[in-house]
Write a protein that holds these residues in place. Structure first.
Motif, mmCIF file in Angstrom:
data_model
loop_
_atom_site.group_PDB
_atom_site.id
_atom_site.type_symbol
_atom_site.label_atom_id
_atom_site.label_comp_id
_atom_site.label_asym_id
_atom_site.label_seq_id
_atom_site.Cartn_x
_atom_site.Cartn_y
_atom_site.Cartn_z
ATOM 1 N N GLU A 16 -5.033 -10.362 -3.031
ATOM 2 C CA GLU A 16 -4.734 -10.688 -4.427
ATOM 3 C C GLU A 16 -3.430 -10.051 -4.877
ATOM 4 N N ARG A 17 -3.247 -8.804 -4.513
ATOM 5 C CA ARG A 17 -2.006 -8.103 -4.884
ATOM 6 C C ARG A 17 -0.806 -8.762 -4.209
ATOM 7 N N GLU A 26 0.824 -1.209 0.000
ATOM 8 C CA GLU A 26 0.000 0.000 0.000
ATOM 9 C C GLU A 26 0.857 1.259 0.000
ATOM 10 N N VAL A 30 -2.163 3.326 -2.265
ATOM 11 C CA VAL A 30 -3.569 2.939 -2.310
ATOM 12 C C VAL A 30 -3.911 2.197 -1.020
ATOM 13 N N CYS A 31 -5.096 2.465 -0.486
ATOM 14 C CA CYS A 31 -5.594 1.661 0.636
ATOM 15 C C CYS A 31 -6.544 0.621 0.045
ATOM 16 N N TYR A 32 -6.055 -0.607 -0.099
ATOM 17 C CA TYR A 32 -6.821 -1.660 -0.739
ATOM 18 C C TYR A 32 -7.858 -2.253 0.206
ATOM 19 N N THR A 33 -8.911 -2.819 -0.365
ATOM 20 C CA THR A 33 -9.783 -3.682 0.428
ATOM 21 C C THR A 33 -8.980 -4.920 0.822
ATOM 22 N N ASP A 34 -9.460 -5.643 1.813
ATOM 23 C CA ASP A 34 -8.741 -6.834 2.251
ATOM 24 C C ASP A 34 -8.605 -7.835 1.101
ATOM 25 N N GLU A 35 -9.662 -7.985 0.318
ATOM 26 C CA GLU A 35 -9.626 -8.936 -0.805
ATOM 27 C C GLU A 35 -8.611 -8.500 -1.850
ATOM 28 N N ALA A 36 -8.613 -7.208 -2.183
ATOM 29 C CA ALA A 36 -7.680 -6.707 -3.195
ATOM 30 C C ALA A 36 -6.238 -6.779 -2.697
ATOM 31 N N LEU A 37 -6.037 -6.509 -1.413
ATOM 32 C CA LEU A 37 -4.687 -6.586 -0.852
ATOM 33 C C LEU A 37 -4.168 -8.020 -0.906
ATOM 34 N N ASP A 70 2.162 1.517 -3.665
ATOM 35 C CA ASP A 70 1.096 1.806 -4.627
ATOM 36 C C ASP A 70 0.310 3.066 -4.280
#
Length: 239
Positions: free
Chosen positions: A73-74, A59, A64-71, A62
């Motif tokens: 995956e990333r 984060e 960006v503050c990702y959602t838990d799901e997106a984090l 990037d």
């Protein structure tokens, strides 16, 4: 207590404080959960710490503050690309592209088994072969395996998989789909027209010719994982 003892205790306390200040905090519950999900239980604490640091840096890098799901995956891609942390294949493989290299593993057999546990149900469900490569890193002696790429009802082409630089090809793995008639109609073991629980003659010729390494692995509709080693001409069940 003597003066020397007091001074020694004070110096030790200072060293402990300094060491604590140099040790990065790894107590963010979001990052800890991602590590728990993606990293193999067999990973060492040092490897888990490294995975945490990789996740923690995403984060920031990037912005960006990702959602838990997106984090998650990333992070799966970042950890896979790092190639130093043993991963939970069942969790990481679905989150990265087909043909992604995962590892390290202690042996080629361990790499193939871990991936076939994930890939065989997919092959059976789709009633199509799938597969990938098993490789050895010449610099470290550790083993790697690629996530499955798709094939046909009765074949898989390893040439579609990209082999990373610095990796020596050990062999390839593939799944034999489900029990089927020649036209692809599913059947039971007695009606299977592909002898799906065994290596085909073509499978063994591939290994004997060294086209994709000297070893070939297959996962079968029965759930057996087989290994054929061209050096010994041995065909064995390894799971």
């Amino acid at each position: 207590m003597s003066l020397d003892s007091v001074i020694g205790a004070a110096a030790a306390a200072v060293r402990d404080i300094a060491a604590a200040q140099l040790t990065p905090a790894r107590d963010n519950p979001r990052y800890e959960q991602v590590v728990d999900t993606l990293v193999s239980p067999d990973a060492t604490q040092a490897q888990r710490n490294h995975a945490y640091d990789l996740v923690a840096g995403i984060e920031t890098a990037d912005k960006v503050c990702y959602t838990d799901e997106a984090l998650t995956e990333r992070a799966a891609q970042v950890i896979a690309d790092d190639r130093t942390v043993p991963v939970n294949v069942a969790e990481v493989a679905p989150l990265v592209p087909p043909g992604t290299t995962l590892g390290p593993f202690a042996s080629g057999d361990a790499a193939a088994i871990a991936m076939m546990e994930y890939s065989n149900p997919l092959s059976i469900q789709a009633n199509l072969e799938n597969g990938g490569l098993v490789m050895r890193d010449n610099a470290t002696g550790q083993y790697y395996v690629t996530t499955p790429m798709g094939g046909t009802l009765d074949g898989f082409d390893p040439s579609q998989v990209t082999q990373p630089d610095g990796m020596e090809l050990v062999g390839c793995y593939h799944g034999h789909a489900d029990y089927s008639k020649a036209d692809g109609t599913r059947t039971d073991k007695a009606g299977d027209e592909f002898n799906s629980d065994q290596f085909s003659a073509q499978d063994k010729r591939v290994a004997d010719g060294g086209y994709w390494g000297s070893v070939i692995y297959v996962s079968t509709p029965s759930g057996d994982f087989r290994k054929y080693d061209s050096a010994t001409r041995q065909d064995t069940v390894i799971n």
